[in-house]
Write a protein that holds these residues in place. Structure first.
Motif, PDB file in Angstrom:
ATOM      1  N   GLY A   1       0.781  -1.226   0.000  1.00  0.00           N
ATOM      2  CA  GLY A   1       0.000   0.000   0.000  1.00  0.00           C
ATOM      3  C   GLY A   1       0.814   1.277   0.000  1.00  0.00           C
ATOM      4  O   GLY A   1       0.249   2.371   0.102  1.00  0.00           O
ATOM      5  N   LYS A   2       2.129   1.152  -0.101  1.00  0.00           N
ATOM      6  CA  LYS A   2       2.985   2.331  -0.079  1.00  0.00           C
ATOM      7  C   LYS A   2       3.816   2.418  -1.355  1.00  0.00           C
ATOM      8  O   LYS A   2       3.986   1.434  -2.066  1.00  0.00           O
ATOM      9  CB  LYS A   2       3.901   2.310   1.144  1.00  0.00           C
ATOM     10  CG  LYS A   2       3.173   2.410   2.473  1.00  0.00           C
ATOM     11  CD  LYS A   2       4.150   2.586   3.612  1.00  0.00           C
ATOM     12  CE  LYS A   2       3.425   2.781   4.933  1.00  0.00           C
ATOM     13  NZ  LYS A   2       4.379   2.976   6.060  1.00  0.00           N
ATOM     14  N   GLU A   3       4.336   3.615  -1.615  1.00  0.00           N
ATOM     15  CA  GLU A   3       5.186   3.802  -2.774  1.00  0.00           C
ATOM     16  C   GLU A   3       6.587   3.246  -2.500  1.00  0.00           C
ATOM     17  O   GLU A   3       7.022   3.150  -1.353  1.00  0.00           O
ATOM     18  CB  GLU A   3       5.287   5.294  -3.115  1.00  0.00           C
ATOM     19  CG  GLU A   3       3.989   5.896  -3.601  1.00  0.00           C
ATOM     20  CD  GLU A   3       4.165   7.332  -4.071  1.00  0.00           C
ATOM     21  OE1 GLU A   3       3.193   7.901  -4.591  1.00  0.00           O
ATOM     22  OE2 GLU A   3       5.278   7.885  -3.924  1.00  0.00           O
ATOM     23  N   ARG A   4       7.259   2.892  -3.572  1.00  0.00           N
ATOM     24  CA  ARG A   4       8.635   2.441  -3.437  1.00  0.00           C
ATOM     25  C   ARG A   4       9.500   3.610  -2.968  1.00  0.00           C
ATOM     26  O   ARG A   4       9.358   4.724  -3.473  1.00  0.00           O
ATOM     27  CB  ARG A   4       9.137   1.900  -4.771  1.00  0.00           C
ATOM     28  CG  ARG A   4      10.461   1.173  -4.698  1.00  0.00           C
ATOM     29  CD  ARG A   4      10.811   0.524  -6.034  1.00  0.00           C
ATOM     30  NE  ARG A   4       9.862  -0.525  -6.389  1.00  0.00           N
ATOM     31  CZ  ARG A   4      10.043  -1.366  -7.418  1.00  0.00           C
ATOM     32  NH1 ARG A   4      11.149  -1.273  -8.147  1.00  0.00           N
ATOM     33  NH2 ARG A   4       9.143  -2.279  -7.688  1.00  0.00           N
ATOM     34  N   GLU A   5      10.381   3.350  -2.019  1.00  0.00           N
ATOM     35  CA  GLU A   5      11.236   4.403  -1.494  1.00  0.00           C
ATOM     36  C   GLU A   5      12.699   3.966  -1.496  1.00  0.00           C
ATOM     37  O   GLU A   5      13.009   2.782  -1.331  1.00  0.00           O
ATOM     38  CB  GLU A   5      10.823   4.786  -0.067  1.00  0.00           C
ATOM     39  CG  GLU A   5      11.008   3.692   0.960  1.00  0.00           C
ATOM     40  CD  GLU A   5      10.719   4.152   2.383  1.00  0.00           C
ATOM     41  OE1 GLU A   5      10.421   5.343   2.600  1.00  0.00           O
ATOM     42  OE2 GLU A   5      10.790   3.294   3.291  1.00  0.00           O
ATOM     43  N   GLY A   6      13.582   4.929  -1.678  1.00  0.00           N
ATOM     44  CA  GLY A   6      15.005   4.644  -1.608  1.00  0.00           C
ATOM     45  C   GLY A   6      15.431   4.410  -0.182  1.00  0.00           C
ATOM     46  O   GLY A   6      15.053   5.167   0.713  1.00  0.00           O
ATOM     47  N   VAL A   7      16.229   3.376   0.032  1.00  0.00           N
ATOM     48  CA  VAL A   7      16.707   3.031   1.370  1.00  0.00           C
ATOM     49  C   VAL A   7      18.169   3.443   1.538  1.00  0.00           C
ATOM     50  O   VAL A   7      18.524   4.127   2.495  1.00  0.00           O
ATOM     51  CB  VAL A   7      16.559   1.521   1.631  1.00  0.00           C
ATOM     52  CG1 VAL A   7      17.152   1.151   2.990  1.00  0.00           C
ATOM     53  CG2 VAL A   7      15.102   1.104   1.546  1.00  0.00           C
ATOM     54  N   SER A   8      18.993   3.024   0.609  1.00  0.00           N
ATOM     55  CA  SER A   8      20.416   3.306   0.716  1.00  0.00           C
ATOM     56  C   SER A   8      21.071   3.057  -0.630  1.00  0.00           C
ATOM     57  O   SER A   8      20.620   2.210  -1.398  1.00  0.00           O
ATOM     58  CB  SER A   8      21.059   2.406   1.783  1.00  0.00           C
ATOM     59  OG  SER A   8      22.448   2.666   1.905  1.00  0.00           O
ATOM     60  N   CYS A   9      22.142   3.806  -0.910  1.00  0.00           N
ATOM     61  CA  CYS A   9      22.908   3.542  -2.115  1.00  0.00           C
ATOM     62  C   CYS A   9      24.350   3.977  -1.894  1.00  0.00           C
ATOM     63  O   CYS A   9      24.661   4.692  -0.947  1.00  0.00           O
ATOM     64  CB  CYS A   9      22.305   4.219  -3.336  1.00  0.00           C
ATOM     65  SG  CYS A   9      22.419   6.002  -3.326  1.00  0.00           S
ATOM     66  N   ILE A  10      25.203   3.512  -2.799  1.00  0.00           N
ATOM     67  CA  ILE A  10      26.626   3.846  -2.732  1.00  0.00           C
ATOM     68  C   ILE A  10      27.108   4.123  -4.146  1.00  0.00           C
ATOM     69  O   ILE A  10      26.697   3.459  -5.094  1.00  0.00           O
ATOM     70  CB  ILE A  10      27.427   2.703  -2.057  1.00  0.00           C
ATOM     71  CG1 ILE A  10      28.888   3.090  -1.857  1.00  0.00           C
ATOM     72  CG2 ILE A  10      27.294   1.395  -2.828  1.00  0.00           C
ATOM     73  CD1 ILE A  10      29.638   2.142  -0.924  1.00  0.00           C
ATOM     74  N   SER A  11      27.954   5.143  -4.288  1.00  0.00           N
ATOM     75  CA  SER A  11      28.454   5.503  -5.614  1.00  0.00           C
ATOM     76  C   SER A  11      29.723   4.721  -5.919  1.00  0.00           C
ATOM     77  O   SER A  11      30.521   4.430  -5.025  1.00  0.00           O
ATOM     78  CB  SER A  11      28.719   7.010  -5.687  1.00  0.00           C
ATOM     79  OG  SER A  11      29.758   7.373  -4.803  1.00  0.00           O
ATOM     80  N   SER A  12      29.903   4.431  -7.204  1.00  0.00           N
ATOM     81  CA  SER A  12      31.033   3.596  -7.596  1.00  0.00           C
ATOM     82  C   SER A  12      32.362   4.337  -7.513  1.00  0.00           C
ATOM     83  O   SER A  12      33.387   3.767  -7.184  1.00  0.00           O
ATOM     84  CB  SER A  12      30.831   3.085  -9.021  1.00  0.00           C
ATOM     85  OG  SER A  12      30.780   4.172  -9.927  1.00  0.00           O
ATOM     86  N   LYS A  13      32.349   5.618  -7.855  1.00  0.00           N
ATOM     87  CA  LYS A  13      33.616   6.348  -7.945  1.00  0.00           C
ATOM     88  C   LYS A  13      34.140   6.794  -6.581  1.00  0.00           C
ATOM     89  O   LYS A  13      35.249   6.468  -6.191  1.00  0.00           O
ATOM     90  CB  LYS A  13      33.457   7.545  -8.877  1.00  0.00           C
ATOM     91  CG  LYS A  13      33.403   7.169 -10.346  1.00  0.00           C
ATOM     92  CD  LYS A  13      33.533   8.382 -11.229  1.00  0.00           C
ATOM     93  CE  LYS A  13      33.740   7.990 -12.684  1.00  0.00           C
ATOM     94  NZ  LYS A  13      33.898   9.163 -13.567  1.00  0.00           N
ATOM     95  N   GLU A  14      33.306   7.571  -5.867  1.00  0.00           N
ATOM     96  CA  GLU A  14      33.797   8.135  -4.602  1.00  0.00           C
ATOM     97  C   GLU A  14      33.444   7.270  -3.400  1.00  0.00           C
ATOM     98  O   GLU A  14      33.972   7.478  -2.315  1.00  0.00           O
ATOM     99  CB  GLU A  14      33.214   9.538  -4.387  1.00  0.00           C
ATOM    100  CG  GLU A  14      33.590  10.550  -5.466  1.00  0.00           C
ATOM    101  CD  GLU A  14      32.610  10.530  -6.624  1.00  0.00           C
ATOM    102  OE1 GLU A  14      31.640   9.722  -6.577  1.00  0.00           O
ATOM    103  OE2 GLU A  14      32.783  11.314  -7.564  1.00  0.00           O
ATOM    104  N   GLY A  15      32.517   6.319  -3.600  1.00  0.00           N
ATOM    105  CA  GLY A  15      32.070   5.521  -2.464  1.00  0.00           C
ATOM    106  C   GLY A  15      31.155   6.286  -1.534  1.00  0.00           C
ATOM    107  O   GLY A  15      30.955   5.891  -0.378  1.00  0.00           O
ATOM    108  N   HIS A  16      30.565   7.386  -2.042  1.00  0.00           N
ATOM    109  CA  HIS A  16      29.626   8.133  -1.222  1.00  0.00           C
ATOM    110  C   HIS A  16      28.396   7.282  -0.939  1.00  0.00           C
ATOM    111  O   HIS A  16      27.930   6.540  -1.811  1.00  0.00           O
ATOM    112  CB  HIS A  16      29.207   9.433  -1.924  1.00  0.00           C
ATOM    113  CG  HIS A  16      30.321  10.412  -2.049  1.00  0.00           C
ATOM    114  ND1 HIS A  16      30.295  11.438  -2.960  1.00  0.00           N
ATOM    115  CD2 HIS A  16      31.486  10.543  -1.381  1.00  0.00           C
ATOM    116  CE1 HIS A  16      31.399  12.151  -2.840  1.00  0.00           C
ATOM    117  NE2 HIS A  16      32.129  11.621  -1.896  1.00  0.00           N
ATOM    118  N   THR A  17      27.872   7.414   0.277  1.00  0.00           N
ATOM    119  CA  THR A  17      26.700   6.639   0.655  1.00  0.00           C
ATOM    120  C   THR A  17      25.524   7.545   0.993  1.00  0.00           C
ATOM    121  O   THR A  17      25.697   8.698   1.400  1.00  0.00           O
ATOM    122  CB  THR A  17      26.994   5.731   1.863  1.00  0.00           C
ATOM    123  OG1 THR A  17      27.459   6.545   2.949  1.00  0.00           O
ATOM    124  CG2 THR A  17      28.049   4.693   1.526  1.00  0.00           C
TER     125      THR A  17
END
Length: 122
Positions: free
Chosen positions: A42-58
């Protein structure tokens, strides 16, 4: 062809832990972000966590900060989500996602796994 295969979902009690894995294949991009979304009934999809390939930013969604940790293996073709202090509101289908960027920084592609169910009982 890019394929993302999730594993590690299941049932946990509140306060417990689970570790999700997402194995990426057919993958040869330099600039991308890989991470996790979730969708509860019943809810929209939401972003939980991610990491970037180049800098490793989270990035972490506010409700999971301090409880979830994202990481990749040395080859960066598997992403993990360590989930601790689980709450019933973490119950959802968790999807692995990769967004690929061009050298100019524009979005080139968007790939999804099939999803894995996480259920947290109170």
């Amino acid at each position: 062809e890019v394929q993302l295969v999730e594993s590690g979902g299941g049932l946990a009690q509140a306060g417990g832990s689970l570790r999700l894995s997402c194995a990426a294949s057919g993958f040869s991009f330099d600039d991308y972000a890989i991470g996790w979304f979730r969708q509860a009934p019943g809810k929209e999809r939401e972003g939980v966590s991610c990491i970037s390939s180049k800098e490793g930013h989270t990035f972490y969604e506010d409700s999971v900060k301090g409880r979830f940790t994202i990481s990749t293996d040395d080859a960066k073709n598997t992403v993990f989500l360590q989930m601790s202090s689980l709450k019933p509101e973490d119950t959802a289908v968790y999807y692995c996602n990769v967004v690929v960027y061009s050298p100019a920084g524009t979005r080139r592609g968007d790939y999804w796994g099939q999803g894995t169910q996480v259920t947290v009982s109170s």
